[in-house]
Motif scaffolding. Structure first.
Motif, mmCIF file in Angstrom:
data_model
loop_
_atom_site.group_PDB
_atom_site.id
_atom_site.type_symbol
_atom_site.label_atom_id
_atom_site.label_comp_id
_atom_site.label_asym_id
_atom_site.label_seq_id
_atom_site.Cartn_x
_atom_site.Cartn_y
_atom_site.Cartn_z
ATOM 1 N N CYS A 149 0.803 -1.263 -0.029
ATOM 2 C CA CYS A 149 0.128 0.241 0.014
ATOM 3 C C CYS A 149 1.051 1.257 -0.011
ATOM 4 O O CYS A 149 1.708 1.501 0.938
ATOM 5 C CB CYS A 149 -1.074 0.095 1.252
ATOM 6 S SG CYS A 149 -1.778 1.587 1.323
ATOM 7 N N TYR A 151 0.138 4.021 0.851
ATOM 8 C CA TYR A 151 -0.364 5.167 1.892
ATOM 9 C C TYR A 151 0.231 4.861 3.186
ATOM 10 O O TYR A 151 0.548 5.317 4.101
ATOM 11 C CB TYR A 151 -1.904 5.220 2.069
ATOM 12 C CG TYR A 151 -2.381 5.769 0.848
ATOM 13 C CD1 TYR A 151 -2.403 7.114 0.394
ATOM 14 C CD2 TYR A 151 -2.888 4.929 -0.179
ATOM 15 C CE1 TYR A 151 -2.582 7.698 -0.771
ATOM 16 C CE2 TYR A 151 -3.711 5.634 -1.264
ATOM 17 C CZ TYR A 151 -3.329 6.760 -1.439
ATOM 18 O OH TYR A 151 -3.805 7.529 -2.750
ATOM 19 N N CYS A 152 0.249 3.359 3.705
ATOM 20 C CA CYS A 152 0.614 2.906 4.991
ATOM 21 C C CYS A 152 1.829 1.955 5.044
ATOM 22 O O CYS A 152 2.125 1.567 6.142
ATOM 23 C CB CYS A 152 -0.633 2.459 5.674
ATOM 24 S SG CYS A 152 -1.311 0.944 4.922
ATOM 25 N N CYS A 161 -6.858 -1.830 0.907
ATOM 26 C CA CYS A 161 -5.892 -1.914 1.562
ATOM 27 C C CYS A 161 -6.409 -2.675 2.947
ATOM 28 O O CYS A 161 -6.543 -1.924 4.029
ATOM 29 C CB CYS A 161 -5.174 -0.808 1.893
ATOM 30 S SG CYS A 161 -3.844 -0.977 3.154
ATOM 31 N N GLY A 164 -4.252 -2.850 6.308
ATOM 32 C CA GLY A 164 -3.594 -1.670 6.736
ATOM 33 C C GLY A 164 -4.710 -0.504 6.860
ATOM 34 O O GLY A 164 -5.490 -0.686 7.833
ATOM 35 N N CYS A 165 -4.727 0.664 6.141
ATOM 36 C CA CYS A 165 -5.473 1.637 6.349
ATOM 37 C C CYS A 165 -6.588 1.527 5.739
ATOM 38 O O CYS A 165 -7.461 2.482 5.998
ATOM 39 C CB CYS A 165 -4.598 2.836 5.916
ATOM 40 S SG CYS A 165 -4.401 2.712 3.921
#
Ligand SMILES: [Zn+2]
Length: 695
Positions: A149, A151-152, A161, A164-165
């Protein structure tokens, strides 16, 4: 901002669509039971309401799994769709309409949505990089690709995701992409795709989120996305399975699954409306006439979406923009519930660590017991724990001990002494108490608190038990017959109020109570006001509404679950997906020990010579272990985790100076060392002989 329920407009309650890709377990059922209870509660308030849903048939996981099973995706998904249709009623989940995203209504509805966006100039084409498998020479949409991911940094699968986020990921965003078809690193290639220009709706969405009702998580989480720069949504995929893109020149593209899935809410409402007739329920009056100018939100009814909290973004950002772009009404409320854990851990379908819907049905336990456990086990937005022990505890104490006990003793006393409802008036105290309970119920509906719906009738029964105890009517029948009659009249009225109030969460039991009270018709047709109307003068002898769940029953159900998990472990040899399922690691112990304390342990290398089961012990194995100086018998809890025939010859580590113990009549002389729940056996790396001391 919104009028309180009940309103004059019709309402629709929807649940996040189940994805037609596998069996349902009791964790999945939380959303559907909650939706069913909420829609029944609206109905009790006198709100006109439809409860609709359908199966989500498209998308890559179905395409991937159907390809693996060597059948076409439609046949594959339809099989699960039909299974879901059979399963929901077994949990008293009764949809007014249950369709699926591949049916004609939804295909047409979806294409008309997209045409409206095209006509309104909200769709544009852009060349994007899509993941590509060079070996099979094919594009890798969504679940066909895995990676990191952006973003995270968590491992992400395709377009979500999930570990995760929980963000939605656009094509091309995932880093270090790997093909799930061949396992090869994926390449990126340029392809033309269609996008919905979400930025067109930014101002609208900022207003929408202010109006939106529902649970706090659904109202607050989207603000960050809506206030930041909105990323346009790629609405097409390079796939065969799905609804064809309806515009010109892109016949090889299908629509992204998150386009046609929520549109099923509209389609399913329309199917219901078409079936019962618009005079009874008009889908246009809910979703708006979708022909008016775009500058105003069309007039419509009350749209309530009930979902898991992992799909908040789809329902509070993409979906309202999609509706807006096609001239439809907007959601009034989004209610996002927490997940369900199984005895403190996440469900794991790959490890078969799940209580499947069928397991519950086969247990013979009443579906209302599950409903009560899952609805009242935690606040709606929090995770809730399911376990057979937890179910037993709640059923025995709250449903048997409080609710069932009050109803049975009241109605039995009434029937024995008066042949039904005594000829007396309800007291002011009880009337006030019932009014307060119906008010609490009304508030729970208007505050979107599903748990409250389950709490209210049990609280009222608690009051009832206390009321009986305080007045002791059995002491009054001879000396003060009028007072006795009045007390029992109160108890019968409380019972009737409870029947009405418990219907949303315990519909089957409420129906039976209604019949016991001698009422005609169905409690599902009763309004909240019926809580205070007189019960019938005569009724028959009641029977007990709830039964205790005994310990041996729970033990049996636990054993069944443990054995299944163990069997799955030995099939695969190890966990398939450790990251998803392993419980959190415990922190290192605070207390340090001296080296001498460690030296007190006599740890030896051992070699397993024999491994036999022990009669009557579900988990235990009897081992003969060579520890050099002698052969030891050691009892270990590893049955089901290992194939016993493969154990002889295995090197292990033994605590040789542990006190002897007796397990199931077998003496255990020592203990083997193993890691974790799955008893991963400790062994030596080189060729240390049996008996070698470990230091
Ligand atoms: Zn992430």
């Amino acid at each position: 901002m919104h009028e309180e329920f009940p309103t004059d407009s019709p309402a629709v309650v929807t649940c996040g669509l189940p994805y037609a890709n596998g069996d349902l377990h009791v964790g999945h059922l939380r959303t559907y039971v909650s939706g069913d209870a909420y829609s029944r509660a609206l109905d009790r308030l006198g709100q006109s309401v439809a409860f609709v849903c359908g199966s989500d048939m498209h998308g890559t996981p179905i395409a991937v799994n159907a390809a693996e099973a060597d059948i076409d995706p439609e046949t594959f998904a339809l099989e699960y769709h039909e299974q879901y249709e059979r399963t929901f009623p077994k949990f008293n989940v009764e949809f007014d309409n249950y369709g699926h995203t591949h049916d004609e209504t939804n295909t047409e509805m979806t294409r008309s949505f997209v045409r409206s966006w095209i006509d309104g100039d909200h769709v544009f084409e852009k060349e994007i990089e899509v993941a590509w498998d060079a070996e099979t020479d094919q594009p890798l949409p969504d679940r066909f690709v895995e990676g990191t991911c952006p973003y995270c940094g968590e491992r992400a699968r395709g377009d979500e995701c999930d570990d995760g986020c929980q963000r939605h990921l656009e094509p091309g965003e995932i880093e270090d992409p790997v093909s799930t078809i061949t396992g090869n690193p994926a390449e990126y290639r340029t392809r033309p795709h269609k996008f919905l220009r979400l930025s067109d709706f930014q101002t609208y969405l900022q207003g929408f989120i202010e109006r939106l009702e529902g649970t706090d998580n659904a109202k607050h989480q989207p603000r960050e996305w809506i206030e930041g720069e909105l990323q346009d949504l790629c609405i097409t995929r390079d796939m065969d399975w799905g609804i064809d893109y309806p515009g010109e020149g892109q016949e090889d593209l299908v629509l992204y699954v998150w386009v046609d899935a929520p549109i099923e809410y509209v389609s399913s409402t329309k199917q219901y409306s078409d079936r019962v007739g618009k005079a009874e329920y008009d889908w246009d009056a809910v979703w708006g006439d979708h022909s008016g100018p775009e500058s105003t939100v069309p007039e419509g009814g009350e749209i309530v979406h009930i979902i898991g909290h992992d799909i908040i973004q789809h329902h509070t950002v993409f979906w309202p923009a999609m509706l807006r772009g096609a001239g439809f009404n907007e959601p009034r409320a989004v209610m996002a519930c927490g997940f369900v854990n199984l005895a403190g851990e996440a469900f794991s379908t790959s490890r078969n660590r799940a209580v499947w819907a069928d397991d519950y049905v086969e247990s013979g336990l009443d579906p209302d017991l599950y409903r009560y456990h899952i609805v009242t086990g935690s606040e709606f937005t929090a995770d809730v724990n399911f376990s057979w022990d937890g179910l037993q505890e709640r059923v025995n104490s709250e449903l048997v001990g409080t609710l069932g006990n009050f109803l049975y003793r009241s109605l039995l006393f009434a029937e024995r002494n008066y042949g039904g409802t005594p000829d007396a008036d309800t007291s002011e105290e009880v009337e006030t108490r019932i009014e307060a309970a119906t008010e609490a119920f009304r508030e729970a509906v208007n505050d979107y608190r599903v748990r409250g719906l389950g709490r209210v009738p049990v609280e009222l029964a608690k009051f009832g038990n206390e009321y009986i105890q305080r007045h002791e009517p059995w002491k009054l029948t001879d000396d003060e017959p009028e007072r006795a009659a009045q007390v029992i009249r109160d108890c019968v009225q409380l019972s009737k109020a409870i029947a009405v109030l418990m219907e949303p969460v315990l519909p089957g039991k409420a129906e039976r109570l209604w019949t016991q009270l001698g009422e005609d018709g169905s409690v599902a047709d009763a309004d909240l006001d019926e809580a205070l109307s007189s019960p019938p003068a005569t009724f028959g002898e009641p029977d007990e509404l709830f039964e205790r769940i005994e310990d041996d029953r729970v033990e049996e159900l636990n054993t069944q679950l443990e054995e299944r998990v163990a069997a799955a472990e030995s099939d695969t040899g190890s966990e398939e997906d450790g990251s998803e399922d392993s419980p959190e690691l415990k922190p290192i112990a605070d207390d340090r020990i001296g080296f001498e304390t460690f030296q007190d342990l006599d740890l030896r290398v051992g070699e397993i010579l024999r491994a036999d089961p022990i009669d009557g012990a579900d988990n235990l194995v009897k081992l003969e272990v060579d520890i050099g100086v002698e052969t030891r018998r050691i009892v270990a809890g590893i049955k089901g985790l290992y194939d016993l025939e493969t154990l002889p010859g295995t090197r292990i580590v033994v605590v040789a100076n542990l006190e002897k113990s007796e397990l199931f009549g077998v003496e255990s002389n020592g203990m083997l060392l193993a890691a974790g729940e799955e008893a991963d056996l400790l062994t030596t790396h080189g060729d240390a002989k049996p008996g070698t001391k470990i230091k």
